[in-house]
Design a protein around this motif. Structure first.
Motif, mmCIF file in Angstrom:
data_model
loop_
_atom_site.group_PDB
_atom_site.id
_atom_site.type_symbol
_atom_site.label_atom_id
_atom_site.label_comp_id
_atom_site.label_asym_id
_atom_site.label_seq_id
_atom_site.Cartn_x
_atom_site.Cartn_y
_atom_site.Cartn_z
ATOM 1 N N THR A 82 0.788 -1.032 -0.201
ATOM 2 C CA THR A 82 0.042 -0.077 -0.092
ATOM 3 C C THR A 82 0.933 1.272 0.025
ATOM 4 O OG1 THR A 82 -1.732 1.160 1.063
ATOM 5 C CG2 THR A 82 -0.105 0.087 2.482
ATOM 6 N N GLY A 83 0.279 2.305 -0.801
ATOM 7 C CA GLY A 83 0.997 3.584 -0.900
ATOM 8 C C GLY A 83 0.594 4.625 -0.152
ATOM 9 N N THR A 88 -1.425 14.292 0.535
ATOM 10 C CA THR A 88 -2.347 14.025 -0.487
ATOM 11 C C THR A 88 -2.785 15.079 -1.259
ATOM 12 O OG1 THR A 88 -4.181 14.060 0.734
ATOM 13 C CG2 THR A 88 -3.032 11.832 0.570
ATOM 14 N N SER A 89 -2.593 16.545 -0.777
ATOM 15 C CA SER A 89 -2.759 17.651 -1.843
ATOM 16 C C SER A 89 -1.950 17.914 -2.856
ATOM 17 C CB SER A 89 -3.106 18.882 -0.752
ATOM 18 O OG SER A 89 -1.883 19.348 -0.310
ATOM 19 N N GLN A 288 -1.073 16.513 -8.038
ATOM 20 C CA GLN A 288 -2.421 17.120 -7.784
ATOM 21 C C GLN A 288 -2.022 18.718 -7.823
ATOM 22 O OE1 GLN A 288 -4.648 14.584 -7.471
ATOM 23 N NE2 GLN A 288 -5.459 15.589 -5.773
ATOM 24 N N LYS A 289 -0.816 19.193 -7.375
ATOM 25 C CA LYS A 289 -0.337 20.301 -7.733
ATOM 26 C C LYS A 289 1.034 20.665 -7.081
ATOM 27 C CE LYS A 289 -0.946 21.692 -2.635
ATOM 28 N NZ LYS A 289 -1.536 22.870 -1.741
ATOM 29 N N SER A 296 6.640 12.831 0.770
ATOM 30 C CA SER A 296 7.319 11.490 1.200
ATOM 31 C C SER A 296 6.223 10.565 0.912
ATOM 32 C CB SER A 296 7.850 11.367 2.515
ATOM 33 O OG SER A 296 8.157 10.173 3.021
ATOM 34 N N VAL A 297 6.574 9.631 -0.166
ATOM 35 C CA VAL A 297 5.710 8.396 -0.327
ATOM 36 C C VAL A 297 6.180 7.407 0.271
ATOM 37 C CG1 VAL A 297 4.575 7.220 -2.129
ATOM 38 C CG2 VAL A 297 4.746 9.693 -2.398
ATOM 39 N N ASP A 298 5.452 6.829 1.076
ATOM 40 C CA ASP A 298 6.044 5.311 1.723
ATOM 41 C C ASP A 298 5.311 4.263 1.078
ATOM 42 O OD1 ASP A 298 7.788 6.260 3.480
ATOM 43 O OD2 ASP A 298 6.216 7.023 4.724
#
Length: 498
Positions: A82-83, A88-89, A288-289, A296-298
């Motif tokens: 899972t990411g 998330t914006s 997204q912008k 950071s994306v885990d």
């Protein structure tokens, strides 16, 4: 009650009238005694059908248990990830169900979002029309030129490169189709890769065209041809032409087509779409912008999905265990037993389920029993889960996987859920306990039905025989009664004469 009938000699007769016997009551009581065995067969039939129905429900519950065991032993489940994005914006993260994403941490910076080209016409008064003719729309990318930088203005493109695999589309505008709304509809129906809309404000109505898809290769140019050229490029259908390489065009470009510009762990990424599929195997990033700082994306193992699969399996097991317990139980108060009380097949399944749990496993060097990972059997034969123990086991995913799903050389070396899978596969197979037990019950039901039919035929013959016998008795007693009356009359007459 006597039964009247018309005999073959056309004389009226009624069983019991001649003798005074209650023949119908006698025959009814005799037939009640004779029917005792039929009643017993009917009770047996009800019991057999109830047992067959209950065994069918048990088979259905066991099939669900197998499905949940299969899901829990799936490689896809244990390889699932899972990411999670820290913002998330700016960027959203998701993982693929078919391709496992490598666990890790990724720093994502969004410098520019992918955009499509947007053109806007000059405002036209309400009710204005253009002219008949044609518009040719061609997708592609503008080449040459430089973007604005600081105080240095941008320079216009110097060329146009058509999009590979795309062809120019010509939209014909006939007389009667020259209103702004009609032209809009014709463009949208042409499938030229652009979307047309009308924007209206106090200054009038404008036709706005934008790329259907984002990316530099989805820019477009428009050439116009009027059926009757009025010589004015700013009026009629010519007002919808656009060429970025020209010094000026009737339509103005409000948004340029551009690729997304991002970096992942410092590696520059360019994409025509804001959705980055498999830039990292199995990981999808949705931009997204723009952000000046990395997000950071885990990517980590999807322990939530595994926990849900374990919960589903426990629920399925408990449905089987509870059903067997209820159907094989005896109620001392009502002195009645369940439909499967004493049934060898149901009791064998119950014993096998408990044996799977009671036997330890050497598949894991950390966990040896199912209770070690928080799944323990209660006194009633169902399972209960300890959330804290299970969460602790999920922290050691590799060993948890071993103790649950290892396919060992024998039962002792296999994982617990693997054992349940093997047990359910065997039980539900063509030679398994369900098929054999169900076949046996159906054979018994058929045999019982034939016995009932035979017994019913015998009872009908018995009743017919009894009626013949009592009819003969009735006739004989009637004759004797008549003779007795006659003799009584003769004796009375003799005595009177004397």
């Amino acid at each position: 009650m006597a039964t009247s009938s018309v005999s073959s000699s056309a004389t009226l007769s009624s069983a019991g009238i001649g003798s005074g016997l209650d023949v119908e009551s006698i025959i009814s009581k005799l037939m009640t005694v004779e029917s005792a065995q039929l009643n017993l067969l009917q009770e047996q039939s009800t019991s057999l059908n109830a047992k067959l129905s209950s065994f069918g429900k048990l088979q259905s519950n066991f099939s669900t248990l197998r499905d949940k065991a299969n899901a829990l032993t799936s490689t896809t489940l244990w390889n699932g990830t899972t990411g999670t994005s820290s913002d998330t914006s700016v960027v959203k993260a998701s993982t693929s169900a078919s391709t496992a994403a490598a666990a890790g941490n990724y720093a994502v910076t969004v410098n520019r979002l992918a955009t499509g080209q947007t053109l806007t016409s000059s405002a036209l008064p309400a009710g204005s029309t253009l002219s008949a003719g044609s518009l040719t729309i061609e997708l592609g990318s503008w080449t040459g030129g430089t973007p604005a930088s600081g105080s240095t203005p941008a320079t216009p493109p110097t060329g146009f490169e058509p999009k590979s695999g795309s062809s120019a589309i010509t939209v014909n505008i006939a007389d009667g189709e020259t209103s702004l709304s009609a032209v809009r509809d014709k463009i949208n129906a042409a499938g030229a890769g652009v979307v047309a809309t009308i924007v209206t404000d106090s200054s009038g109505s404008r036709l706005s065209l934008r790329s259907r898809e984002t990316g530099a290769e989805n820019a477009f140019r428009i050439s116009a041809s009027e059926t009757v050229d009025d010589g004015n490029s700013a009026s009629g259908l010519s007002a919808l032409a656009f060429d970025a390489t020209a010094a000026s065009s009737p339509m103005s470009r409000t948004t340029e087509a551009a690729n997304a510009d991002a970096s992942i762990n410092g590696i520059a990424i360019s994409s025509a779409s804001n959705t980055l599929d498999n830039v990292v195997d199995g990981l999808t990033l949705t931009l997204q912008k723009v952000s000046s700082t990395p997000v950071s994306v885990d990517v980590a193992a999807d322990t939530s999905a595994i926990k849900t699969a374990i919960s589903d399996f426990v629920t399925a097991f408990n449905a089987v265990a509870s059903f067997i317990r209820t159907q094989t139980a005896y109620n001392a108060d009502s002195k009645t037993g369940g439909d499967l009380q004493g049934d060898s097949g149901a009791l064998a399944i119950q014993a096998q389920l408990r044996a799977v749990i009671n036997q330890g496993s050497s598949a894991s060097s950390v966990f040896g029993r199912l209770s070690d990972v928080g799944i323990a059997m209660k006194a009633d034969g169902t399972l209960e889960t300890s959330a804290s123990k299970l969460d602790n086991a999920l922290g050691n995913l590799e060993e948890l996987k071993k103790v649950l799903v290892t396919d060992g050389a024998n039962s002792a070396e296999s994982g617990f859920v693997r054992r349940f899978k093997n047990l359910s596969d065997a039980a539900l197979g063509s030679d398994g306990v369900f098929d054999s037990r169900t076949a046996g019950l159906r054979t018994s039901v058929t045999r019982n039905s034939k016995s009932q039919e035979a017994m019913q035929s015998r009872l009908e013959l018995t009743e017919a025989r009894l009626r013949r016998q009592y009819s003969a008795l009735d006739t004989t007693m009637a004759q004797m009664s008549t003779l007795s009356s006659y003799l009584t009359q003769q004796i009375s007459a003799f005595n009177s004469g004397s």
